[in-house]
Design an enzyme around this catalytic site. Structure first.
Site, PDB file in Angstrom:
ATOM      1  CE  LYS A 284      -3.879   0.386  -0.079  1.00  0.00           C
ATOM      2  NZ  LYS A 284      -4.952   0.265   0.876  1.00  0.00           N
ATOM      3  CD  GLU A 291      -7.264   8.352   1.865  1.00  0.00           C
ATOM      4  OE1 GLU A 291      -8.111   7.474   1.785  1.00  0.00           O
ATOM      5  OE2 GLU A 291      -6.111   8.159   2.289  1.00  0.00           O
TER       6      GLU A 291
END
Ligand code: ARG
Length: 451
Positions: A284, A291
């Site tokens: 990841k 965000e």
């Protein structure tokens, strides 16, 4: 420490803790602004012959010492102080005796806190302007670098028409410039001096409010003393409204960047130094900065709502409710600044993948459907008929050169004619506006600080 309003009886500790809340912590951010406003107030009292010149000098010197201690981390506001105004006055009395008790002549903490918040706000707004100018320049450079680089234009998130990376970046640039126009208007409201309005109704002695306003570097005096107090929270909410526009832009831009950097799109790559990882999934690379811009935008909107919500039912004049507008104001300003800086960093480091941008056109030749209909129009076919012809044979549409399509969009503001000079002129005007205000403020505050 003794409260300013101490009259020899004991207030219930729970009530005292409740009314102070975290205000003493927030007030640590206002110490310097409050001292500056007090120096101006002392000078005005001397001009009005309420203090001697020598007394004003002594107060100013001690207030400057408090600012120095604050900067060095050795001055603090404790829960027992209740607020910065009390902490500062207690220190003045401790060091200067009776003279320290004279400073509060012709003022109330009500006008005092408004003045401190405005002086603080102007400093914070200058920082926000600078950060936003930085982002505007970054977007401008990004738009110019990729001015004619084709990118699928979308509506409803679906493939729409040929567009460019330059158009996308310049759109956010122009939007930010509009936000900054709002911020400049907010500045103009914040640039009014409330001092001398006292508790909300002025004072029965001939003070020179214009003089205090000038000394503190305000553009103008806030005239009506009751309005000056009623405008607490109102002006904060206008500043937060401009912050909210900036934040909403950044949030939407963040969403674009999150989408366009998905492996499925691959238009942009957010470099790994701007991504954080997962504790379980080794692969990841998460766009957490973007965000959190999205999420913090909700907090900024809530700050704006919170201030207006506190105001809406208040009767005229000071009410303690107003204290509760301080936290969302300080928080909203700080979050907006942080979001602008993270977005600037992201755009500066953003990588652009030309190959993937062009491949997207080959995979979606329907993006040229409107171009094709307009080609038929040029041959004399009425637009609605051309539209239907193309709709009936979408499967036969050939992917053509997106660069050629962009080059044809030459009307004002189109991808073939971004007119970045329009944005340049707007940015230059805003910078001039800020430079003039910064100058006036700096000159006034330097004089108050004796530097
Ligand atoms: N901490 C207070 C505020 O922010 C200061 C003013 C207090 N005034 C009063 N009348 N109790 O509003």
């Amino acid at each position: 420490m003794a409260k300013l309003w101490d009259k020899g009886y004991r207030v219930e500790p729970d009530l005292e803790a409740f009314t102070t809340g975290d205000d003493y912590l927030l007030d640590r951010q206002l110490v310097e602004a409050d001292c500056l406003a007090s120096i101006a107030h002392a000078r005005m009292l001397a001009k009005a012959a309420i203090l001697t010149g020598e007394e004003a000098d002594k107060l100013a010197a001690e207030l400057r010492a408090i600012i120095a201690d604050q900067r060095a981390g050795s001055f603090t506001v404790t829960p027992a102080d209740e607020d910065c105004h009390t902490a500062i006055e207690n220190r003045l009395v401790e060091r200067l005796g009776d003279l320290g008790k004279k400073l509060h002549t012709a003022r109330s903490r009500n006008d005092q806190v408004i003045a401190a918040i405005r002086v603080y706000a102007k400093g914070a707004l200058l920082e926000l302007f600078d950060a936003a100018f930085g982002l505007a320049e970054t977007l401008r450079a990004f738009a110019e670098r990729h001015e004619r680089l084709p990118m699928i234009g979308r509506t409803h998130t679906q493939v729409a028409m040929p567009s460019s990376v330059g158009l996308w970046a310049a759109a956010w640039l122009e939007s930010l410039l509009d936000d900054l126009r709002l911020l400049a208007t907010a500045w103009e409201l914040a640039d009014q001096c409330p001092l001398g309005s006292a508790a909300s109704y002025g004072v029965p002695i001939p003070i020179d409010r214009e003089y205090t306003s000038q000394l503190l570097g305000f553009e103008r005096l806030q005239n009506n003393v009751l309005y000056a107090n009623n405008s607490r929270g109102k002006i904060e909410s206008v500043v937060l409204a401009a912050c909210a526009q900036i934040a909403v832009d950044l949030s939407r831009m963040a969403q674009d960047l999150i989408n366009f950097s998905l492996p499925e799109f691959g238009y942009f790559i957010i470099p790994k130094e701007l991504c954080t990882g997962s504790s379980i999934m080794p692969q990841k690379r998460n766009p957490c900065g973007l965000e959190l811009i999205r999420a913090k935008t909700s907090t900024i909107l809530a700050c704006h709502d919170q201030v207006l919500g506190i105001l809406k039912g208040l009767p005229s004049g000071y009410n303690r409710d107003l204290q509760e507008t301080k936290r969302p104001f300080l928080q909203g300003l700080a979050l907006t600044l942080a979001c602008v800086r993270v977005m600037d960093l992201t755009v500066r480091k953003l990588e652009v993948c030309e190959e993937r941008l062009l491949a997207a056109f080959r995979a979606a030749p329907e993006v040229f459907a409107t171009d094709e209909a307009l080609r038929l129009v040029a041959q004399g076919v009425p637009f609605r008929d051309a539209y239907r012809q193309v709709a009936a044979s979408l499967d036969k549409l050939q992917a053509t050169d997106p660069r050629a399509s962009i080059a044809q969009r030459t009307h004002a503001g189109g991808p073939g004619n971004l007119r970045l000079d329009v944005a340049d002129a707007a940015l230059a005007r805003l910078k001039e506006f800020v430079a003039q205000r910064r100058d006036r403020l700096r000159r006034a505050l330097d004089a108050l600080l004796g530097s």
